[in-house]
Design a protein around this motif. Structure first.
Motif, short mmCIF file in Angstrom:
data_model
loop_
_atom_site.label_atom_id
_atom_site.label_comp_id
_atom_site.label_asym_id
_atom_site.label_seq_id
_atom_site.Cartn_x
_atom_site.Cartn_y
_atom_site.Cartn_z
N VAL A 40 0.84 -1.20 0.00
CA VAL A 40 0.00 0.00 0.00
C VAL A 40 0.87 1.25 0.00
O VAL A 40 0.62 2.20 -0.76
CB VAL A 40 -0.97 0.00 1.21
N ILE A 41 1.91 1.26 0.82
CA ILE A 41 2.81 2.41 0.88
C ILE A 41 3.47 2.64 -0.48
O ILE A 41 3.58 3.79 -0.94
CB ILE A 41 3.87 2.22 1.99
N GLU A 42 3.89 1.57 -1.13
CA GLU A 42 4.51 1.72 -2.45
C GLU A 42 3.52 2.30 -3.46
O GLU A 42 3.89 3.14 -4.27
CB GLU A 42 5.05 0.37 -2.94
N GLU A 43 2.26 1.86 -3.42
CA GLU A 43 1.24 2.41 -4.31
C GLU A 43 1.03 3.89 -4.02
O GLU A 43 0.94 4.70 -4.94
CB GLU A 43 -0.10 1.68 -4.12
N VAL A 44 0.94 4.24 -2.75
CA VAL A 44 0.69 5.64 -2.38
C VAL A 44 1.88 6.51 -2.78
O VAL A 44 1.68 7.63 -3.25
CB VAL A 44 0.39 5.75 -0.87
N ARG A 45 3.08 6.00 -2.64
CA ARG A 45 4.25 6.78 -3.06
C ARG A 45 4.20 7.11 -4.55
O ARG A 45 4.71 8.14 -4.97
CB ARG A 45 5.53 6.04 -2.72
N ASP A 46 3.58 6.25 -5.33
CA ASP A 46 3.45 6.49 -6.77
C ASP A 46 2.40 7.55 -7.08
O ASP A 46 2.59 8.35 -8.00
CB ASP A 46 3.08 5.20 -7.51
N ILE A 47 1.29 7.56 -6.33
CA ILE A 47 0.19 8.47 -6.69
C ILE A 47 0.12 9.73 -5.84
O ILE A 47 -0.40 10.73 -6.30
CB ILE A 47 -1.17 7.73 -6.65
N ALA A 48 0.65 9.70 -4.63
CA ALA A 48 0.60 10.88 -3.75
C ALA A 48 1.80 10.85 -2.80
O ALA A 48 1.64 10.66 -1.59
CB ALA A 48 -0.70 10.92 -2.97
N PRO A 49 3.01 11.07 -3.33
CA PRO A 49 4.22 10.91 -2.52
C PRO A 49 4.34 11.87 -1.32
O PRO A 49 5.07 11.58 -0.38
CB PRO A 49 5.37 11.14 -3.51
N ASP A 50 3.61 12.97 -1.34
CA ASP A 50 3.70 13.95 -0.26
C ASP A 50 2.50 13.91 0.69
O ASP A 50 2.31 14.84 1.46
CB ASP A 50 3.83 15.36 -0.85
N HIS A 51 1.73 12.84 0.63
CA HIS A 51 0.52 12.77 1.47
C HIS A 51 0.92 12.75 2.94
O HIS A 51 1.85 12.06 3.35
CB HIS A 51 -0.29 11.52 1.12
N GLU A 52 0.18 13.51 3.74
CA GLU A 52 0.53 13.67 5.16
C GLU A 52 0.40 12.38 5.97
O GLU A 52 1.09 12.20 6.96
CB GLU A 52 -0.30 14.78 5.81
N ALA A 53 -0.45 11.46 5.55
CA ALA A 53 -0.64 10.21 6.30
C ALA A 53 0.42 9.17 5.97
O ALA A 53 0.52 8.14 6.65
CB ALA A 53 -2.03 9.64 6.01
N LEU A 54 1.25 9.45 4.98
CA LEU A 54 2.28 8.49 4.58
C LEU A 54 3.31 8.28 5.70
O LEU A 54 3.74 7.15 5.93
CB LEU A 54 2.96 8.97 3.30
N ALA A 55 3.66 9.33 6.40
CA ALA A 55 4.66 9.21 7.46
C ALA A 55 4.19 8.26 8.57
O ALA A 55 4.97 7.45 9.08
CB ALA A 55 4.98 10.59 8.04
N ALA A 56 2.91 8.35 8.93
CA ALA A 56 2.38 7.46 9.97
C ALA A 56 2.41 6.01 9.51
O ALA A 56 2.73 5.11 10.28
CB ALA A 56 0.96 7.87 10.34
N ALA A 57 2.09 5.79 8.24
CA ALA A 57 2.10 4.42 7.70
C ALA A 57 3.51 3.87 7.66
O ALA A 57 3.74 2.70 7.99
CB ALA A 57 1.48 4.41 6.30
N VAL A 58 4.47 4.70 7.27
CA VAL A 58 5.86 4.26 7.25
C VAL A 58 6.33 3.94 8.66
O VAL A 58 7.05 2.96 8.88
CB VAL A 58 6.77 5.32 6.57
N GLY A 59 5.91 4.74 9.64
CA GLY A 59 6.24 4.46 11.03
C GLY A 59 5.68 3.13 11.50
O GLY A 59 6.36 2.34 12.16
N LYS A 60 4.43 2.86 11.13
CA LYS A 60 3.80 1.59 11.48
C LYS A 60 4.52 0.43 10.80
O LYS A 60 4.75 -0.62 11.41
CB LYS A 60 2.32 1.61 11.06
N LEU A 61 4.91 0.62 9.54
CA LEU A 61 5.65 -0.42 8.83
C LEU A 61 6.98 -0.70 9.52
O LEU A 61 7.38 -1.86 9.64
CB LEU A 61 5.89 -0.02 7.37
N GLN A 62 7.64 0.33 10.01
CA GLN A 62 8.91 0.13 10.69
C GLN A 62 8.73 -0.70 11.96
O GLN A 62 9.55 -1.57 12.27
CB GLN A 62 9.57 1.47 11.02
N VAL A 63 7.64 -0.47 12.68
CA VAL A 63 7.34 -1.27 13.87
C VAL A 63 7.16 -2.74 13.48
O VAL A 63 7.71 -3.65 14.12
CB VAL A 63 6.08 -0.73 14.59
N LEU A 64 6.41 -2.97 12.41
CA LEU A 64 6.18 -4.35 11.94
C LEU A 64 7.48 -4.98 11.45
O LEU A 64 7.72 -6.18 11.69
CB LEU A 64 5.12 -4.37 10.84
N ARG A 65 8.32 -4.21 10.79
CA ARG A 65 9.62 -4.72 10.34
C ARG A 65 10.50 -5.10 11.53
O ARG A 65 11.17 -6.14 11.51
CB ARG A 65 10.34 -3.67 9.49
#
Length: 153
Positions: free
Chosen positions: A85-110
């Motif tokens: 989902v993050i990769e898709e969003v980076r393609d269509i809206a790379p500056d979206h404000e909610a992207l940072a929270a998703a990346v943070g959540k992904l880092q926790v899962l990683r």
């Protein structure tokens, strides 16, 4: 169904015309109904199905739906889905404000997967190690972070 062959043939022609019209100008719902009608009459709807798939993908990936996509991705608690989902969003809206929270959540899962890798490596469980390693790769964890686990196999 009954009726004469001529009537059935005309109905198929009408269905094919409606399918073509919906494919070129219709929205998702109109196209979906045309595909269902075509299927019920045995009319080939493969190209219309392809068009439906493209339209659905465009609608799903529209910038207006980014917030919803990210929220859903985070709610799954699945790192591979969230990464996609993050990769898709980076393609269509790379500056979206909610992207940072998703990346943070992904880092926790990683981080959780990395800890699990260490645990199964300590237990010398090669089968589980291979499974978790594959999952880590699909979550976008850099190969350099996984080299030690690959050598443990």
């Amino acid at each position: 169904m009954g009726g004469c062959e001529s009537c059935a043939s005309r109905r198929k022609d009408v269905i094919m015309a409606e399918l073509h019209e919906a494919s070129s100008k219709g929205g998702l719902m109109e196209l979906r109904h045309a595909i269902e009608a075509a299927d019920s009459y045995g009319v080939d709807s493969a190209s219309a199905r392809q068009r439906y798939s493209e339209l659905a993908k465009q609608e799903r990936q529209s910038p207006e739906r980014v917030q919803e996509m990210l929220r859903w991705g985070m709610s799954t608690q699945d790192g591979t889905i969230l990464y996609s989902v993050i990769e898709e969003v980076r393609d269509i809206a790379p500056d979206h404000e909610a992207l940072a929270a998703a990346v943070g959540k992904l880092q926790v899962l990683r981080d959780e997967v990395k800890q699990r890798l260490q645990r199964v490596a300590r237990n010398r469980d090669e089968r589980s190690l291979a499974t978790v390693l594959d999952r880590a790769r699909r979550m976008g964890i850099p190969p350099s972070d996984l080299a030690w686990a690959e050598q443990a196999l």
